[in-house]
Design a protein around this motif. Structure first.
Motif, mmCIF file in Angstrom:
data_model
loop_
_atom_site.group_PDB
_atom_site.id
_atom_site.type_symbol
_atom_site.label_atom_id
_atom_site.label_comp_id
_atom_site.label_asym_id
_atom_site.label_seq_id
_atom_site.Cartn_x
_atom_site.Cartn_y
_atom_site.Cartn_z
ATOM 1 N N GLU A 102 -9.336 -6.609 7.146
ATOM 2 C CA GLU A 102 -9.968 -5.629 8.020
ATOM 3 C C GLU A 102 -8.948 -4.948 8.930
ATOM 4 O O GLU A 102 -8.990 -3.734 9.127
ATOM 5 C CB GLU A 102 -11.109 -6.283 8.797
ATOM 6 C CG GLU A 102 -12.269 -6.630 7.863
ATOM 7 C CD GLU A 102 -13.293 -7.575 8.448
ATOM 8 O OE1 GLU A 102 -13.270 -7.837 9.681
ATOM 9 O OE2 GLU A 102 -14.127 -8.069 7.658
ATOM 10 N N ALA A 103 -7.992 -5.707 9.442
ATOM 11 C CA ALA A 103 -6.945 -5.136 10.297
ATOM 12 C C ALA A 103 -6.061 -4.169 9.511
ATOM 13 O O ALA A 103 -5.536 -3.204 10.075
ATOM 14 C CB ALA A 103 -6.099 -6.243 10.910
ATOM 15 N N ALA A 104 -5.915 -4.411 8.204
ATOM 16 C CA ALA A 104 -5.070 -3.561 7.358
ATOM 17 C C ALA A 104 -5.844 -2.375 6.774
ATOM 18 O O ALA A 104 -5.297 -1.620 5.960
ATOM 19 C CB ALA A 104 -4.464 -4.392 6.234
ATOM 20 N N GLY A 105 -7.097 -2.204 7.184
ATOM 21 C CA GLY A 105 -7.867 -1.048 6.744
ATOM 22 C C GLY A 105 -8.595 -1.213 5.422
ATOM 23 O O GLY A 105 -9.086 -0.242 4.853
ATOM 24 N N VAL A 141 -11.395 -3.307 -0.818
ATOM 25 C CA VAL A 141 -10.713 -2.138 -1.347
ATOM 26 C C VAL A 141 -10.113 -1.343 -0.195
ATOM 27 O O VAL A 141 -10.644 -1.353 0.928
ATOM 28 C CB VAL A 141 -11.679 -1.231 -2.184
ATOM 29 C CG1 VAL A 141 -12.786 -0.642 -1.315
ATOM 30 C CG2 VAL A 141 -10.913 -0.141 -2.925
ATOM 31 N N LYS A 142 -9.002 -0.695 -0.491
ATOM 32 C CA LYS A 142 -8.405 0.252 0.461
ATOM 33 C C LYS A 142 -8.177 1.543 -0.281
ATOM 34 O O LYS A 142 -7.608 1.545 -1.387
ATOM 35 C CB LYS A 142 -7.092 -0.271 1.024
ATOM 36 C CG LYS A 142 -6.478 0.703 2.029
ATOM 37 C CD LYS A 142 -5.319 0.096 2.758
ATOM 38 C CE LYS A 142 -4.686 1.066 3.709
ATOM 39 N NZ LYS A 142 -5.322 1.088 5.015
ATOM 40 N N VAL A 192 0.839 -1.204 0.000
ATOM 41 C CA VAL A 192 0.000 0.000 0.000
ATOM 42 C C VAL A 192 0.872 1.252 0.000
ATOM 43 O O VAL A 192 0.586 2.224 -0.703
ATOM 44 C CB VAL A 192 -0.971 -0.013 1.198
ATOM 45 C CG1 VAL A 192 -1.614 1.349 1.423
ATOM 46 C CG2 VAL A 192 -2.044 -1.086 0.996
ATOM 47 N N GLU A 193 1.946 1.243 0.754
ATOM 48 C CA GLU A 193 2.835 2.410 0.815
ATOM 49 C C GLU A 193 3.589 2.637 -0.496
ATOM 50 O O GLU A 193 3.853 3.773 -0.872
ATOM 51 C CB GLU A 193 3.830 2.260 1.965
ATOM 52 C CG GLU A 193 3.211 2.433 3.321
ATOM 53 C CD GLU A 193 2.546 3.794 3.495
ATOM 54 O OE1 GLU A 193 3.155 4.819 3.137
ATOM 55 O OE2 GLU A 193 1.395 3.820 3.986
ATOM 56 N N MET A 194 3.941 1.570 -1.201
ATOM 57 C CA MET A 194 4.771 1.727 -2.399
ATOM 58 C C MET A 194 3.970 2.029 -3.662
ATOM 59 O O MET A 194 4.505 2.580 -4.611
ATOM 60 C CB MET A 194 5.635 0.489 -2.635
ATOM 61 C CG MET A 194 4.862 -0.739 -3.062
ATOM 62 S SD MET A 194 5.928 -2.121 -3.496
ATOM 63 C CE MET A 194 5.859 -2.065 -5.268
#
Length: 139
Positions: free
Chosen positions: A113-116, A136-137, A89-91
């Motif tokens: 769910e824990a990862a948003g 989806v995030k 997600v950051e990259m």
């Protein structure tokens, strides 16, 4: 020391062995090799070896899609999947990241769910009687 990094062909045998341990065969070996060659595979490397890997694509309706997250059974429940998701997600530049898992995969639902990630829909008829739940995030 644990590090997250792009997989290279030197990792292929170990990644395929983890996948075989989880799914029971080597049916995805070429898929994994292609992802590594296309620089679409991330691993978590520990002192003991590779703990898990993530494969993604960036052409899901012009968005990112995480197509596979596999954690070595002996390294489960240690935050490996969450770390792989967070690193990706950051990259990634995409403002939306999608992924999916079978309805029956309760462990992966908890990881998403824990990862948003939030539920975004489902697809019937991929696996008989076990719909694919889309997540989806938003960045």
């Amino acid at each position: 020391m644990t590090q997250l990094l792009e997989a290279s062909l030197e990792h292929i045998e170990e990644i395929c062995a983890i996948d075989q341990e989880v799914v029971g065969d080597f049916s995805r070996s070429e898929y994994i090799r292609t992802a590594i060659n296309q620089k679409r595979c991330i691993i978590q490397q520990t002192e003991k070896g590779i703990a898990g890997f993530l494969i993604y694509t960036n052409d899901f309706f012009e968005n990112s899609f995480i197509s596979l997250v596999i954690v070595k059974p002996s390294d489960r429940r240690k935050g490996v999947a969450t770390a792989l998701l967070s690193f990706y997600v950051e990259m990634v530049a995409s403002p939306k990241i999608f992924s999916s898992t079978n309805k029956s995969n309760t462990s992966m639902h908890m990881v998403f769910e824990a990862a948003g990630f939030i539920r975004s829909g489902f697809i019937e008829n991929l696996d008989e009687g076990d719909p694919e739940i889309i997540y989806v995030k938003f960045k």
